[in-house]
Design a protein around this motif. Structure first.
Motif, PDB file in Angstrom:
ATOM      1  N   GLY A  83       0.753  -1.160   0.137  1.00  0.00           N
ATOM      2  CA  GLY A  83       0.094  -0.005  -0.001  1.00  0.00           C
ATOM      3  C   GLY A  83       0.758   1.163  -0.043  1.00  0.00           C
ATOM      4  N   LEU A  84       1.998   1.320   0.031  1.00  0.00           N
ATOM      5  CA  LEU A  84       2.869   2.543  -0.246  1.00  0.00           C
ATOM      6  C   LEU A  84       3.055   3.164  -1.628  1.00  0.00           C
ATOM      7  CD1 LEU A  84       5.948   3.203   1.846  1.00  0.00           C
ATOM      8  CD2 LEU A  84       6.409   3.318  -0.510  1.00  0.00           C
ATOM      9  N   TYR A  85       2.994   4.326  -1.714  1.00  0.00           N
ATOM     10  CA  TYR A  85       3.142   5.014  -2.771  1.00  0.00           C
ATOM     11  C   TYR A  85       4.473   5.985  -2.559  1.00  0.00           C
ATOM     12  CZ  TYR A  85       2.154   7.611  -7.475  1.00  0.00           C
ATOM     13  OH  TYR A  85       2.365   8.049  -8.570  1.00  0.00           O
ATOM     14  N   PHE A  86       5.381   5.717  -3.454  1.00  0.00           N
ATOM     15  CA  PHE A  86       6.747   6.833  -3.272  1.00  0.00           C
ATOM     16  C   PHE A  86       6.883   7.716  -4.223  1.00  0.00           C
ATOM     17  CE2 PHE A  86      11.586   7.315  -4.066  1.00  0.00           C
ATOM     18  CZ  PHE A  86      11.465   8.267  -3.131  1.00  0.00           C
ATOM     19  N   HIS A  87       6.546   9.009  -4.075  1.00  0.00           N
ATOM     20  CA  HIS A  87       6.657  10.091  -5.058  1.00  0.00           C
ATOM     21  C   HIS A  87       8.232  10.616  -4.937  1.00  0.00           C
ATOM     22  CE1 HIS A  87       6.493  13.860  -7.075  1.00  0.00           C
ATOM     23  NE2 HIS A  87       5.393  13.578  -7.889  1.00  0.00           N
ATOM     24  N   PRO A  88       9.281  10.320  -5.751  1.00  0.00           N
ATOM     25  CA  PRO A  88      10.611  10.992  -5.672  1.00  0.00           C
ATOM     26  C   PRO A  88      10.454  12.393  -5.840  1.00  0.00           C
ATOM     27  CG  PRO A  88      10.489   9.432  -7.598  1.00  0.00           C
ATOM     28  CD  PRO A  88       9.155   9.423  -6.753  1.00  0.00           C
ATOM     29  N   GLU A  89      11.539  13.128  -5.582  1.00  0.00           N
ATOM     30  CA  GLU A  89      11.642  14.655  -6.108  1.00  0.00           C
ATOM     31  C   GLU A  89      11.320  14.815  -7.437  1.00  0.00           C
ATOM     32  OE1 GLU A  89      14.938  18.288  -5.488  1.00  0.00           O
ATOM     33  OE2 GLU A  89      15.193  16.250  -4.578  1.00  0.00           O
ATOM     34  N   ARG A  90      12.196  14.276  -8.322  1.00  0.00           N
ATOM     35  CA  ARG A  90      12.304  14.388  -9.728  1.00  0.00           C
ATOM     36  C   ARG A  90      10.939  13.483 -10.422  1.00  0.00           C
ATOM     37  NH1 ARG A  90      18.578  14.017 -11.243  1.00  0.00           N
ATOM     38  NH2 ARG A  90      19.342  15.786  -9.823  1.00  0.00           N
ATOM     39  N   GLY A  91       9.964  13.162  -9.707  1.00  0.00           N
ATOM     40  CA  GLY A  91       8.901  12.582 -10.419  1.00  0.00           C
ATOM     41  C   GLY A  91       9.081  11.152 -10.734  1.00  0.00           C
ATOM     42  N   CYS A  92       7.934  10.423 -11.011  1.00  0.00           N
ATOM     43  CA  CYS A  92       7.878   9.019 -11.085  1.00  0.00           C
ATOM     44  C   CYS A  92       7.109   8.531 -12.385  1.00  0.00           C
ATOM     45  CB  CYS A  92       7.348   8.580  -9.651  1.00  0.00           C
ATOM     46  SG  CYS A  92       5.542   9.057  -9.546  1.00  0.00           S
ATOM     47  N   LEU A  93       6.445   9.146 -13.217  1.00  0.00           N
ATOM     48  CA  LEU A  93       5.880   8.707 -14.452  1.00  0.00           C
ATOM     49  C   LEU A  93       6.921   8.685 -15.377  1.00  0.00           C
ATOM     50  CD1 LEU A  93       2.697  11.078 -14.511  1.00  0.00           C
ATOM     51  CD2 LEU A  93       2.968   8.780 -13.602  1.00  0.00           C
ATOM     52  N   PRO A  94       6.211   7.567 -16.343  1.00  0.00           N
ATOM     53  CA  PRO A  94       7.401   7.253 -17.596  1.00  0.00           C
ATOM     54  C   PRO A  94       6.883   8.259 -18.411  1.00  0.00           C
ATOM     55  CG  PRO A  94       5.416   5.671 -17.249  1.00  0.00           C
ATOM     56  CD  PRO A  94       5.351   6.504 -16.193  1.00  0.00           C
ATOM     57  N   ILE A  95       7.653   8.131 -19.689  1.00  0.00           N
ATOM     58  CA  ILE A  95       7.333   9.363 -20.572  1.00  0.00           C
ATOM     59  C   ILE A  95       6.622   8.749 -21.702  1.00  0.00           C
ATOM     60  CG2 ILE A  95       9.745  10.291 -19.884  1.00  0.00           C
ATOM     61  CD1 ILE A  95      10.863   9.085 -22.552  1.00  0.00           C
ATOM     62  N   TYR A  96       6.321   7.339 -21.635  1.00  0.00           N
ATOM     63  CA  TYR A  96       5.484   7.016 -22.792  1.00  0.00           C
ATOM     64  C   TYR A  96       4.052   6.868 -22.415  1.00  0.00           C
ATOM     65  CZ  TYR A  96       5.618   2.775 -19.702  1.00  0.00           C
ATOM     66  OH  TYR A  96       5.570   2.191 -18.624  1.00  0.00           O
ATOM     67  N   GLY A  97       3.268   7.033 -23.223  1.00  0.00           N
ATOM     68  CA  GLY A  97       1.803   6.816 -23.292  1.00  0.00           C
ATOM     69  C   GLY A  97       1.119   8.130 -22.622  1.00  0.00           C
ATOM     70  N   SER A  98      -0.068   8.102 -22.200  1.00  0.00           N
ATOM     71  CA  SER A  98      -0.832   9.264 -21.858  1.00  0.00           C
ATOM     72  C   SER A  98      -1.091   8.989 -20.407  1.00  0.00           C
ATOM     73  CB  SER A  98      -2.000   9.383 -22.472  1.00  0.00           C
ATOM     74  OG  SER A  98      -2.917   8.276 -22.246  1.00  0.00           O
ATOM     75  N   LEU A  99      -1.580  10.097 -19.562  1.00  0.00           N
ATOM     76  CA  LEU A  99      -2.085  10.019 -18.259  1.00  0.00           C
ATOM     77  C   LEU A  99      -3.224   8.808 -18.332  1.00  0.00           C
ATOM     78  CD1 LEU A  99      -2.110  10.731 -15.247  1.00  0.00           C
ATOM     79  CD2 LEU A  99      -3.726  12.370 -15.979  1.00  0.00           C
ATOM     80  N   HIS A 100      -4.085   8.894 -19.112  1.00  0.00           N
ATOM     81  CA  HIS A 100      -5.278   7.897 -19.326  1.00  0.00           C
ATOM     82  C   HIS A 100      -4.537   6.506 -19.380  1.00  0.00           C
ATOM     83  CE1 HIS A 100      -9.578   7.484 -21.052  1.00  0.00           C
ATOM     84  NE2 HIS A 100      -9.085   6.512 -20.037  1.00  0.00           N
ATOM     85  N   ASP A 101      -3.491   6.387 -20.065  1.00  0.00           N
ATOM     86  CA  ASP A 101      -2.988   4.895 -20.090  1.00  0.00           C
ATOM     87  C   ASP A 101      -2.573   4.517 -18.733  1.00  0.00           C
ATOM     88  OD1 ASP A 101      -3.468   4.653 -22.881  1.00  0.00           O
ATOM     89  OD2 ASP A 101      -1.473   5.705 -23.402  1.00  0.00           O
TER      90      ASP A 101
END
Length: 246
Positions: A83-101
């Motif tokens: 249940g842990l979610y880690f949000h690093p200082e420089r972000g954590c999202l991949p560069i591919y796809g959309s937010l919807h994906d």
């Protein structure tokens, strides 16, 4: 007011890099439905403690406790499953796809829905835009939306207010308050002291390789050594609009 046991603890953590001891018996705690804010100067070890606590970096010694379980050698994938979610200082999202994906992938793995995440972050018109085409502020909002959609039981967010515009900072505050109201144990850090003090239930001072629990924001602001060595004379504390419940 009596508190129960913390939902999350990184306990007695030590860490050295190249012979330089960054952390010596540092600890941080998170209660369900509360926000713990870590404050300290650059290089004090805040990010190191958060990365160790999230299972991204291995400590020299110390343990992590979450949800009644002890992790002697925590790993991010284990803590994420719990249940842990880690949000690093420089972000954590991949560069591919959309937010919807990305949100579809979160829902497929963890369940739930993401209507609230989109509403709180104002990302409805950008949900199908490729992430690589988003501005820095929009990408930050997408990351916040992902966190809300994940509905974590514990969030560790390293400097989430860094470099964000005032309107995005307001959205972030709404998101943190939303997660707190849902019972998430939140641990965060940064140098935007007014914004962090406004959401904090507990303040932890990171200094000289260790940590000091200062109590709530008002108590922290009245702590002479903390105010003198970190806050400085020009910073004034304004009372929070909410009262924490434990």
């Amino acid at each position: 007011m009596t508190r129960g046991a913390p939902f999350y603890t990184a306990d007695s953590v030590t860490k050295s890099f190249g012979g330089r001891q960054v952390l010596k018996s540092a600890s941080v705690w998170g209660w369900r439905g509360a926000i713990t804010v870590m404050l300290g100067r650059n290089g004090s070890g805040k990010s190191t403690l958060m990365r160790i606590g999230a299972g991204v970096l291995r400590a020299d010694s110390g343990t992590v406790h979450m949800g009644g379980r002890t992790y002697q050698r925590p790993r991010l994938h284990e803590l994420a499953r719990a249940g842990l979610y880690f949000h690093p200082e420089r972000g954590c999202l991949p560069i591919y796809g959309s937010l919807h994906d990305h949100l579809d992938a979160i829902i497929a793995r963890f369940g739930g829905r993401y209507d609230e995440a989109i509403d709180l972050t104002g990302m409805a018109e950008l949900i199908d835009v490729p992430l690589i085409e988003l501005s820095g502020g929009e990408l930050h909002r997408a990351e916040v939306a992902s966190c809300i959609a994940r509905a974590p039981s514990c969030l560790i967010a390293d400097e989430p207010y860094a470099g964000v515009s005032p309107i995005d900072a307001e959205r972030l505050t709404l998101a943190l308050n939303h997660l707190r109201a849902r019972g998430c144990a939140i641990i965060t850090s940064g140098h935007d002291v007014p914004a962090l003090m406004a959401v904090a239930d507990e303040v932890v001072w990171v200094t000289s390789g260790t940590t000091h629990a200062l109590g709530g924001p008002a108590e922290a602001a009245d702590h002479h050594q903390f105010a003198t060595e970190y806050l400085g004379p020009s910073l004034r504390y304004s009372a929070r609009p909410h009262s924490p419940v434990f």
